[in-house]
Design a protein around this motif. Structure first.
Motif, mmCIF file in Angstrom:
data_model
loop_
_atom_site.group_PDB
_atom_site.id
_atom_site.type_symbol
_atom_site.label_atom_id
_atom_site.label_comp_id
_atom_site.label_asym_id
_atom_site.label_seq_id
_atom_site.Cartn_x
_atom_site.Cartn_y
_atom_site.Cartn_z
ATOM 1 N N LEU A 167 -60.379 29.186 6.610
ATOM 2 C CA LEU A 167 -59.164 28.458 6.975
ATOM 3 C C LEU A 167 -57.921 29.224 6.543
ATOM 4 N N ALA A 168 -57.985 29.832 5.357
ATOM 5 C CA ALA A 168 -56.840 30.622 4.889
ATOM 6 C C ALA A 168 -56.598 31.809 5.812
ATOM 7 N N ALA A 169 -57.698 32.450 6.250
ATOM 8 C CA ALA A 169 -57.552 33.577 7.181
ATOM 9 C C ALA A 169 -56.963 33.107 8.511
ATOM 10 N N ALA A 170 -57.419 31.918 8.966
ATOM 11 C CA ALA A 170 -56.889 31.375 10.227
ATOM 12 C C ALA A 170 -55.399 31.074 10.107
ATOM 13 N N ARG A 171 -54.989 30.526 8.948
ATOM 14 C CA ARG A 171 -53.567 30.242 8.741
ATOM 15 C C ARG A 171 -52.754 31.532 8.719
ATOM 16 N N ASP A 172 -53.301 32.568 8.063
ATOM 17 C CA ASP A 172 -52.600 33.856 8.029
ATOM 18 C C ASP A 172 -52.477 34.441 9.435
ATOM 19 N N ASN A 173 -53.558 34.322 10.216
ATOM 20 C CA ASN A 173 -53.509 34.828 11.591
ATOM 21 C C ASN A 173 -52.480 34.075 12.426
ATOM 22 N N GLU A 174 -52.415 32.757 12.210
ATOM 23 C CA GLU A 174 -51.451 31.951 12.960
ATOM 24 C C GLU A 174 -50.017 32.339 12.580
ATOM 25 N N LYS A 175 -49.788 32.587 11.287
ATOM 26 C CA LYS A 175 -48.454 33.009 10.858
ATOM 27 C C LYS A 175 -48.089 34.359 11.488
ATOM 28 N N SER A 176 -49.076 35.275 11.505
ATOM 29 C CA SER A 176 -48.818 36.585 12.111
ATOM 30 C C SER A 176 -48.528 36.446 13.600
ATOM 31 N N ALA A 177 -49.328 35.589 14.279
ATOM 32 C CA ALA A 177 -49.105 35.376 15.716
ATOM 33 C C ALA A 177 -47.744 34.750 15.964
ATOM 34 N N ALA A 178 -47.346 33.818 15.070
ATOM 35 C CA ALA A 178 -46.039 33.177 15.230
ATOM 36 C C ALA A 178 -44.914 34.207 15.068
ATOM 37 N N ARG A 179 -45.095 35.141 14.119
ATOM 38 C CA ARG A 179 -44.079 36.183 13.947
ATOM 39 C C ARG A 179 -44.002 37.077 15.191
ATOM 40 N N VAL A 180 -45.185 37.394 15.752
ATOM 41 C CA VAL A 180 -45.201 38.220 16.963
ATOM 42 C C VAL A 180 -44.533 37.477 18.113
ATOM 43 N N ARG A 181 -44.875 36.173 18.263
ATOM 44 C CA ARG A 181 -44.253 35.395 19.336
ATOM 45 C C ARG A 181 -42.747 35.309 19.144
ATOM 46 N N GLY A 182 -42.322 35.142 17.875
ATOM 47 C CA GLY A 182 -40.889 35.070 17.607
ATOM 48 C C GLY A 182 -40.182 36.364 17.974
ATOM 49 N N THR A 183 -40.816 37.494 17.624
ATOM 50 C CA THR A 183 -40.233 38.796 17.968
ATOM 51 C C THR A 183 -40.188 38.988 19.474
ATOM 52 N N ARG A 184 -41.289 38.587 20.146
ATOM 53 C CA ARG A 184 -41.336 38.730 21.607
ATOM 54 C C ARG A 184 -40.272 37.869 22.274
ATOM 55 N N ASP A 185 -40.132 36.622 21.790
ATOM 56 C CA ASP A 185 -39.117 35.737 22.368
ATOM 57 C C ASP A 185 -37.714 36.283 22.138
ATOM 58 N N ALA A 186 -37.497 36.841 20.930
ATOM 59 C CA ALA A 186 -36.181 37.409 20.633
ATOM 60 C C ALA A 186 -35.889 38.590 21.561
ATOM 61 N N ASN A 187 -36.927 39.419 21.806
ATOM 62 C CA ASN A 187 -36.744 40.553 22.728
ATOM 63 C C ASN A 187 -36.480 40.070 24.146
ATOM 64 N N ASP A 188 -37.206 39.010 24.553
ATOM 65 C CA ASP A 188 -36.988 38.466 25.895
ATOM 66 C C ASP A 188 -35.572 37.913 26.034
ATOM 67 N N ASP A 189 -35.117 37.208 24.991
ATOM 68 C CA ASP A 189 -33.756 36.659 25.031
ATOM 69 C C ASP A 189 -32.724 37.778 25.087
ATOM 70 N N TRP A 190 -32.983 38.841 24.313
ATOM 71 C CA TRP A 190 -32.050 39.984 24.332
ATOM 72 C C TRP A 190 -31.996 40.610 25.722
ATOM 73 N N ARG A 191 -33.180 40.778 26.364
ATOM 74 C CA ARG A 191 -33.196 41.353 27.702
ATOM 75 C C ARG A 191 -32.472 40.461 28.701
ATOM 76 N N GLN A 192 -32.635 39.124 28.542
ATOM 77 C CA GLN A 192 -31.963 38.244 29.482
ATOM 78 C C GLN A 192 -30.444 38.285 29.266
ATOM 79 N N ARG A 193 -30.011 38.391 28.004
ATOM 80 C CA ARG A 193 -28.560 38.511 27.757
ATOM 81 C C ARG A 193 -28.023 39.797 28.376
#
Length: 238
Positions: A167-193
């Motif tokens: 479960l701890a590994a799953a939580r760590d993976n989810e946090k990492s995925a959330a960081r990746v999604r956040g970075t991807r969304d930020a890049n997408d927003d930057w491209r749209q701007r």
């Protein structure tokens, strides 16, 4: 001249089209596209998997139960050993003709304290206060019968440890995925701007060129540019 204007307007339409898309779609591979239609089911970003809820008692509860069993077994054994030593010592002194009346009173007081302080929780495992040799023997039998249960509990504790590690590994993976999604969304927003800024510059440039063309065509293109400006505002000012 008229053909040049039409070509410029068509090129501008092509450039502006990504900025006008109102739905951001993410496919299973993480590729982002923008479109005016609703995203198809296959192009929606999959919902992140949540760590499964723990099954059965928690590691903390299992460990507490095991520690309680160990404590009850150890306390009963220690009390039995102390009582046995005290009885043997009193019998030895009696055989030697020594006065043991005071020591017998002290031993009775000690036994009363053992009885009054016996943890009720230990009774569920078959233990009782070690008031005499018979009680000590019953406690020894209870400790023996408790061993299989404790072995099973140790196995459950190991399983719970592995489950919590997973479960701890799953939580760590989810946090990492959330960081990746956040970075991807930020890049997408930057491209749209960037697209919005580029599209606004295209509209401004086209407006500046209207004065170079006949009034009837300039009026038509001015209306067209106003429509494009409105659409751009709707998308970029959200």
């Amino acid at each position: 001249m008229r053909i040049a204007i039409c070509g410029a307007a068509a090129a501008m339409m092509f450039v502006l089209s990504p900025a006008y898309a109102q739905n951001k779609c993410v496919d299973a591979n993480g590729k982002v596209t923008y479109q005016t239609d609703q995203c198809p089911a296959a192009a929606r970003a999959p919902a992140p998997a949540r760590p499964a809820a723990p099954a059965g008692p928690s590691l903390k509860q299992l460990s507490a139960d095991y520690a309680q069993m160990e404590r009850c077994a150890a306390d009963s054994a220690a009390q039995a050993a102390t009582s046995r030593r005290n009885r043997e010592e009193l019998e030895r002194r009696k055989r030697e003709g020594q006065d043991t009346a005071r020591d017998e009173v002290i031993e009775q007081q000690r036994l009363q304290l053992v009885i009054s302080s016996f943890p009720p929780v230990c009774a569920q495992y078959g233990f009782e206060a070690s008031r005499d040799e018979q009680a000590a023997q019953r406690n020894a039998a209870a400790a023996t019968s408790l061993q299989p249960r404790m072995r099973t509990l140790r196995s459950e504790i190991e399983t719970a440890k592995q489950r919590e590690i997973g479960l701890a590994a799953a939580r760590d993976n989810e946090k990492s995925a959330a960081r990746v999604r956040g970075t991807r969304d930020a890049n997408d927003d930057w491209r749209q701007r960037q697209e919005c800024t580029r599209s606004q510059l295209q509209i401004d440039e086209a407006r500046q060129q209207l004065s170079q063309y006949p009034s009837e065509y300039a009026d038509q293109q001015a209306r067209y540019l106003s429509q494009q400006q409105q659409r751009l505002n709707e998308v970029c000012n959200r």
